[in-house]
Design a protein around this motif. Structure first.
Motif, mmCIF file in Angstrom:
data_model
loop_
_atom_site.group_PDB
_atom_site.id
_atom_site.type_symbol
_atom_site.label_atom_id
_atom_site.label_comp_id
_atom_site.label_asym_id
_atom_site.label_seq_id
_atom_site.Cartn_x
_atom_site.Cartn_y
_atom_site.Cartn_z
ATOM 1 N N THR A 287 0.749 -1.187 -0.193
ATOM 2 C CA THR A 287 -0.034 0.021 0.000
ATOM 3 C C THR A 287 0.891 1.203 -0.159
ATOM 4 O O THR A 287 0.557 2.135 -0.684
ATOM 5 N N ALA A 288 1.795 1.316 0.778
ATOM 6 C CA ALA A 288 2.695 2.419 0.857
ATOM 7 C C ALA A 288 3.410 2.670 -0.404
ATOM 8 O O ALA A 288 3.622 3.712 -0.910
ATOM 9 N N LEU A 289 3.990 1.675 -1.063
ATOM 10 C CA LEU A 289 4.686 1.830 -2.146
ATOM 11 C C LEU A 289 3.613 2.463 -3.321
ATOM 12 O O LEU A 289 3.988 3.285 -4.231
ATOM 13 N N ASP A 290 2.615 1.820 -3.292
ATOM 14 C CA ASP A 290 1.425 2.440 -4.343
ATOM 15 C C ASP A 290 1.199 3.902 -3.934
ATOM 16 O O ASP A 290 1.120 4.688 -4.578
ATOM 17 N N PHE A 291 1.059 4.296 -2.640
ATOM 18 C CA PHE A 291 0.812 5.373 -2.052
ATOM 19 C C PHE A 291 1.790 6.644 -2.685
ATOM 20 O O PHE A 291 1.639 7.620 -2.945
ATOM 21 N N LEU A 292 3.125 5.966 -2.674
ATOM 22 C CA LEU A 292 4.297 6.842 -3.034
ATOM 23 C C LEU A 292 4.571 6.809 -4.425
ATOM 24 O O LEU A 292 5.370 7.593 -5.025
ATOM 25 N N GLY A 293 3.685 5.974 -5.277
ATOM 26 C CA GLY A 293 3.887 6.019 -6.741
ATOM 27 C C GLY A 293 4.917 5.012 -7.211
ATOM 28 O O GLY A 293 5.433 5.234 -8.407
ATOM 29 N N PHE A 294 5.344 4.307 -6.371
ATOM 30 C CA PHE A 294 6.524 3.130 -6.847
ATOM 31 C C PHE A 294 5.875 1.523 -7.049
ATOM 32 O O PHE A 294 6.585 0.822 -7.126
ATOM 33 N N GLY A 295 4.653 1.511 -6.951
ATOM 34 C CA GLY A 295 3.858 0.356 -6.883
ATOM 35 C C GLY A 295 3.697 -0.233 -8.271
ATOM 36 O O GLY A 295 4.386 -0.106 -9.222
ATOM 37 N N LEU A 296 2.403 -0.582 -8.363
ATOM 38 C CA LEU A 296 2.071 -1.270 -9.913
ATOM 39 C C LEU A 296 1.586 0.022 -10.642
ATOM 40 O O LEU A 296 1.090 1.208 -10.328
ATOM 41 N N PRO A 297 1.789 -0.093 -11.904
ATOM 42 C CA PRO A 297 1.606 0.873 -13.045
ATOM 43 C C PRO A 297 0.039 1.203 -12.936
ATOM 44 O O PRO A 297 -0.604 0.314 -12.876
ATOM 45 N N PRO A 298 -0.559 2.446 -13.510
ATOM 46 C CA PRO A 298 -1.656 2.544 -13.637
ATOM 47 C C PRO A 298 -2.166 2.034 -14.818
ATOM 48 O O PRO A 298 -1.359 1.623 -15.753
ATOM 49 N N PRO A 299 -3.496 1.665 -15.102
ATOM 50 C CA PRO A 299 -4.588 1.902 -14.155
ATOM 51 C C PRO A 299 -4.926 0.803 -12.949
ATOM 52 O O PRO A 299 -5.973 0.787 -12.583
ATOM 53 N N THR A 300 -3.726 -0.036 -12.782
ATOM 54 C CA THR A 300 -3.954 -1.105 -11.771
ATOM 55 C C THR A 300 -4.547 -0.787 -10.537
ATOM 56 O O THR A 300 -4.081 0.141 -9.990
ATOM 57 N N PRO A 301 -5.734 -1.322 -9.991
ATOM 58 C CA PRO A 301 -6.369 -0.989 -8.956
ATOM 59 C C PRO A 301 -5.638 -1.277 -7.536
ATOM 60 O O PRO A 301 -4.923 -2.450 -7.573
ATOM 61 N N SER A 302 -5.611 -0.312 -6.470
ATOM 62 C CA SER A 302 -4.816 -0.580 -5.324
ATOM 63 C C SER A 302 -5.079 0.017 -4.200
ATOM 64 O O SER A 302 -5.648 1.399 -4.410
ATOM 65 N N GLY A 304 -3.448 1.759 -1.989
ATOM 66 C CA GLY A 304 -2.608 2.865 -1.809
ATOM 67 C C GLY A 304 -2.923 4.021 -2.528
ATOM 68 O O GLY A 304 -3.020 4.930 -2.136
ATOM 69 N N GLU A 305 -3.322 3.726 -4.141
ATOM 70 C CA GLU A 305 -3.684 4.482 -5.027
ATOM 71 C C GLU A 305 -4.899 5.139 -4.668
ATOM 72 O O GLU A 305 -5.129 6.452 -4.571
ATOM 73 N N LEU A 306 -5.921 4.286 -3.901
ATOM 74 C CA LEU A 306 -7.081 4.958 -3.508
ATOM 75 C C LEU A 306 -6.925 5.818 -2.362
ATOM 76 O O LEU A 306 -7.421 6.975 -2.049
ATOM 77 N N LEU A 307 -6.024 5.517 -1.277
ATOM 78 C CA LEU A 307 -5.664 6.434 -0.241
ATOM 79 C C LEU A 307 -5.155 7.839 -0.948
ATOM 80 O O LEU A 307 -5.390 8.787 -0.188
ATOM 81 N N LYS A 308 -4.305 7.788 -1.553
ATOM 82 C CA LYS A 308 -3.589 9.008 -2.082
ATOM 83 C C LYS A 308 -4.606 9.730 -2.844
ATOM 84 O O LYS A 308 -4.786 10.933 -2.593
ATOM 85 N N GLN A 309 -5.566 9.253 -3.519
ATOM 86 C CA GLN A 309 -6.826 10.141 -4.109
ATOM 87 C C GLN A 309 -7.616 10.535 -3.034
ATOM 88 O O GLN A 309 -7.856 11.883 -3.154
ATOM 89 N N GLY A 310 -7.843 9.686 -2.021
ATOM 90 C CA GLY A 310 -8.741 10.062 -0.934
ATOM 91 C C GLY A 310 -8.182 11.480 -0.358
ATOM 92 O O GLY A 310 -8.865 12.244 0.153
ATOM 93 N N THR A 311 -6.944 11.292 0.089
ATOM 94 C CA THR A 311 -6.423 12.474 0.829
ATOM 95 C C THR A 311 -6.251 13.887 0.188
ATOM 96 O O THR A 311 -6.206 14.773 0.593
ATOM 97 N N ALA A 312 -6.106 13.499 -1.204
ATOM 98 C CA ALA A 312 -6.020 14.702 -2.219
ATOM 99 C C ALA A 312 -7.508 15.341 -2.130
ATOM 100 O O ALA A 312 -7.759 16.527 -2.569
#
Lengths: 355, 649
Positions: A287-302, A304-312
């Protein structure tokens, strides 16, 4: 078939008695079951299509172009529109859609504008949509599936490696132990996060998602098995000098048999204690890696990516962060409860009396 | 961010070094570099020449920039205090040297100081007088003559003379200022400056492109009397000294509160305050800039009324955080304005690397053009606010092609072109494959993490045409680096484009920037050619035919010929189809409190910010009235305005 010894049965019974852990375990198993057949529940492909007397089951098959169902396009059929169309024509053709008829990647806006939309049962966006109008429930479901399966594979791999090497170090001792300790000391000082970031920056994007996840798993396992060895090593050292090990050796048991048959069951409690933490660490790491943008490439759901969008979009779209955060809390709580229950029921001190 | 950090570090190291060296020179020593400067002039006799008025050519046609539209509004009132914010406290008050090229520089250089003459923001390359009262252009020899306004004064009262322009060359070419870009620019662009008397000078250019006069007239002098102590310790010595300015705003020592705020004060007796093009501008007496680091806090401050204006370019701000239904907007306290402008813009789009397999096929490229649904991105993601870009060279006035339009999203046409390239059947996932089993899949590389959403939309749409886009989002530096190393299939990047007269073709399209020795003597393709990296030819576009046109364009000094060539080259590039034009933001929009007043037409044609030309004013009386009304619950007519006089259809 599987033959359990009475002691193990006793332990399992005890596990069942610890209700909190037991029910958490059941819930998690149901979730895993759902994840396995996820495509049948949350998907933009129909479960069943009956068209001109023929039956189609598109979920797991190759894609059906629109022309298969009398539509004027050659790309993947939009089954939601097809359903509506069949309903309007009233010609005996019908479509059965999954509970949530959206894929995690498609932009489906109810207004024509891609923006976060609040949860709505009418449009079957039960948890709302994200900033590009993708269904949050679908993204959450598939993101959690990836995270959970990843965590399980990760735990299994680190345990196999950690137990084998740790037990060998403790059991054989001497030079082997000394050498491996040094190797582990050096190895565990390599900063793991940087390694992941570096390795991921050179992996070509042409690799499939599955390959990328496997690489991520390998890298994480490579840098995580070390901590397990320490516990195994000390535990094995402790058990090695016990009488039962000496007896086993006397009657001619092989080293492998002694380690895995006699010592391992006795140190299981220690290992099991760490298991939930390992699972949690894996979920958090991905989750953290995805949050930082080093995880799976877009548009893979994750997650971390959702958390990032959520905080923004905290103020304008609170449902994004709520869903992702809620899922994470539930998942980690379940695993923790299970872990506690296992530890308690597998604790050898409950059944052993030292004389 | 990285660069700022690095510069900051370099600054610290440099400062430490300078301090270490400080012991060697005597403290309190009064320096005077007058002789050093004169020696420098003498050592460069070609660059610096001294003549008399009698040497001035007799047949010069002097221009005074008369008859251009006025700037600003006659209704403008002087006075008041404007409150704004800056993200960071400026690292220095110098405007050259380490750390000086930050966002704060516009307040002490770009938007406020005066060059010889300024480009009029409403017309194509007409100039209005600033420091020069008149000027003459010698097209044949690439010389610009200028007569300084005798009234021109530095903010400390000293007269501005030709000596300050001579000194400008000394200053900008010197190693003291630690500014290699300036050193280089002043070395290669100009070949001579001549002083005829204290107020008459000429500048000769090394090349005489159609816009050479712009470069010469844009020269801004340096105050020689202020830089008497210029030396190796420039960076430290002038770090917090406000440089005397030719413009209307000064920063007084007491208005510099480290880490907190900077305040600009208007000169009440500014020498140009009654000049035609300045009389109705620079109206605000005090401009207070408070440091607010977090973007969300800036917005909150604006909503509270602590800040007068806020940029609402993002859809998120315009529609979600400050919608038209917001009480402050609906009650008329905050006005929302959209202003359409005309200027060259960053060329966002898909740059295909034609040296890659499959992408070297024109039909594949054409298919990609038709399979990229930018219209949906603009319609749904940007909510129809942005416009489609048509060529990579939009916004250059008559130099841009008048009729070329970007290809629309069209699945049938895309499939047609893919079929011509051999991709006829769809695989099990709907992506096209050719007879060799190759999938029609390309990676889009980008360094814009905030724009990854756009690519996911393109990806979903392209799949309908049987094309797969794989998305690779790297961090900004890595993404740019990958494209510069020509390692990309397709790059989603944009290059910033300045307000220049015409586009740069050599950088983008010449084979010199695609391959080493792209062609043999006879114009045929060199079989051994190697990709050239670190250039802006991101398409690896190499065409002998196009090269000829570019060379001719570069060599030409004739506007009509260059314009015609510019159009032909853009047609060629359009046919070649290696760039899918993306979107342009052809407007800016702001929210401002009721007491901030703008001219009726709001702003001029080319600025990218509402405050760039300082045509607004603050009505203090209206401020008291509005705040009182807001407390009392009294409302006004809501004002949501669109100024589309410069919108291109």
């Amino acid at each position: 078939m599987l033959r359990l010894n009475p002691q193990t049965i006793k332990k399992l019974k005890r596990f069942r008695q610890i209700k909190r852990g037991y029910y958490s375990f059941l819930i998690l198993m149901v979730m895993l079951g759902l994840f396995v057949v996820g495509e049948l529940l949350i998907n933009n492909r129909a479960l069943v299509v009956k068209y001109e007397g023929e039956w189609y089951f598109p979920t797991y098959s190759a894609f059906h172009p629109g022309t298969d169902f009398g539509l004027p396009y050659t790309y993947e059929t939009n089954y939601r529109e097809l359903k509506q169309r069949f309903a309007e024509e009233n010609s005996g053709n019908w479509v059965l859609l999954p509970l949530v008829p959206y894929s995690p990647n498609e932009n489906h806006s109810t207004t024509g504008i891609f923006r976060p939309e609040a949860p709505s049962a009418q449009y079957q966006h039960y948890l709302g949509t994200d900033s590009t109008s993708r269904d949050i429930l679908a993204r959450l479901f598939y993101g959690t599936r990836t995270a959970l399966f990843f965590a399980m594979a990760f735990t299994l791999a680190t345990y196999v490696i950690g137990i084998a090497i740790g037990a060998a170090m403790g059991y054989f001792g001497g030079l082997f132990d000394l050498l491996f300790q040094r190797v582990i000391e050096i190895w565990s000082n390599v900063p793991f996060l940087y390694m992941v970031i570096i390795i991921f920056s050179v992996i070509p994007a042409t690799f499939s998602i599955f390959t990328r996840i496997s690489i991520l798993l390998t890298v994480m396992v490579l840098f995580s098995w070390t901590s397990m060895t320490y516990y195994m090593r000390t535990e094995t050292y402790k058990q090695k000098v016990r009488d039962y090990v000496a007896s086993a050796r006397l009657i001619g048991s092989s080293n492998t048999r002694i380690i895995f048959k006699h010592i391992l069951p006795n140190v299981l409690a220690t290992l099991v204690t760490f298991m939930p933490f390992t699972v949690i660490a894996a979920v958090t790491a991905i989750t953290a890696l995805d949050f930082l943008g080093f995880g799976l490439p877009p548009p893979t759901p994750s997650l971390g990516e959702l958390l990032k969008q959520g905080t923004a979009n905290l103020r304008t779209a609170p449902w994004i962060v709520t869903s992702a955060f809620g899922t994470l809390v539930v998942l980690l709580t379940l695993v923790t409860f299970i872990g506690e229950a296992i530890r308690e029921s597998f604790d050898p001190k409950k059944f052993t009396v030292y004389k | 961010m990285n660069r700022t950090a690095r510069n900051g570090f370099a600054g610290i190291v440099l400062a430490a070094l300078l301090m270490a060296c400080g012991g060697a020179t005597e403290e309190g020593e009064v320096r005077d570099n007058t002789q050093e400067v004169l020696d420098y002039y003498a050592a460069h006799p070609d660059l610096f020449q001294f003549k008399t008025l009698a040497d001035l050519p007799a047949d010069l046609v002097w221009e005074r920039g008369e008859g251009l539209p006025d700037l600003g509004s006659p209704d403008a009132k002087k006075g008041g205090t404007q409150y704004g914010s800056i993200q960071d406290f400026p690292r220095t008050l110098r405007y050259v040297g380490p750390d000086s090229n930050g966002a704060f520089r516009t307040w002490i250089l770009d938007d406020v100081t005066l060059p010889l003459a300024l480009k009029h923001p409403d017309t194509d390359y007409d100039f209005y007088p600033a420091l020069a009262s008149e000027w003459a252009i010698d097209d044949e020899n690439g010389i610009v003559y200028a007569r300084l306004d005798p009234a021109a004064r530095w903010s400390d009262g000293e007269a501005i003379t030709v000596d300050d322009f001579m000194f400008m060359f000394f200053f900008n070419r010197s190693e003291y200022i630690v500014a290699p870009w300036y050193n280089n620019y002043y070395n290669i662009t100009f070949s001579n400056i001549t002083k005829y008397d204290d107020h008459t000078l000429s500048v000769t250019m090394n090349t005489k492109k159609p816009d050479f006069a712009y470069q010469a007239l844009d020269l801004r002098p340096e105050p020689q009397h202020f830089y008497k102590e210029l030396g190796d310790d420039f960076v430290e010595r002038y770090q917090w000294k406000f440089v005397p300015t030719t413009g209307p705003y000064v920063i007084r020592d007491e208005d510099l509160i480290p880490g907190r705020s900077v305040t600009l004060t208007r000169l009440q007796d500014w020498w140009a305050k009654d000049k035609k093009y300045f009389a109705n501008r620079y109206n605000v007496d005090r401009i207070v800039l408070n440091v607010i680091r977090d973007a969300n806090n800036v917005f909150e401050s604006f909503k509270r009324g602590d800040i007068d204006q806020f940029g609402l370019n993002l859809a998120e701000h315009w529609y979600e955080k400050l919608p038209d239904t917001d009480p402050d907007v609906a009650n008329g306290y905050i006005h929302k304005s959209v202003f359409y402008n005309q200027r060259p813009r960053p060329n966002y789009g898909l740059w295909m690397n034609t040296s890659r397999p499959m992408l070297d096929d024109q039909n594949v490229r054409l298919g990609i053009q038709y399979a990229s649904n930018w219209d949906l991105v603009i319609e749904s993601f940007f909510r129809g606010d942005y416009s489609r870009m048509h060529t990579a060279n939009d916004g250059f006035g008559s130099f841009s092609h008048p009729t070329i339009r970007a290809r629309p999203f069209d699945i049938d046409k895309a499939l047609e072109h893919f079929a011509l390239a051999g991709f006829t059947t769809r695989g099990p996932d709907g992506i096209l494959v050719n007879e060799q089993g190759q999938r029609l899949a390309f990676t889009i590389t980008t360094g814009y993490t905030t724009m990854a959403d756009i690519l996911t939309i393109l990806r979903e749409e392209a799949a309908k045409a049987g094309l797969e886009f794989r998305i690779e989002v790297l961090d900004q530096t890595a993404g740019w680096q990958k494209v510069q190393e020509k390692q990309h299939d397709i790059g989603f990047v944009a290059l910033g484009v300045g307000t220049e007269m015409y586009a740069r073709f050599w950088d983008y399209y010449h084979s010199d920037n695609a391959y080493d020795d792209a062609f043999l003597e006879d114009g045929s393709v060199n079989p051994d050619r190697k990709i050239k990296v670190q250039t802006n030819n991101m398409e690896a576009l190499a065409s002998y035919e196009l090269d000829q046109m570019i060379d001719q364009f570069v060599a030409s000094n004739d506007v009509d010929e260059m314009r015609e060539l510019s159009h032909r080259m853009q047609e060629f590039v359009y046919e070649y189809a290696s760039f899918v034009p993306g979107f342009v933001q052809d407007f800016y929009r702001i929210g401002h409190w009721r007491w901030v007043k703008y001219p009726e037409f709001f702003n001029h044609k080319s600025p990218s910010l509402a405050t760039e030309l300082h045509v607004h004013w603050i009505d203090e009386q209206l401020k008291q009235e509005t705040l009182a009304a807001r407390r009392a619950g009294q409302t006004f007519e809501p004002q949501i305005r669109v100024y589309d006089q410069y919108r291109l259809q």
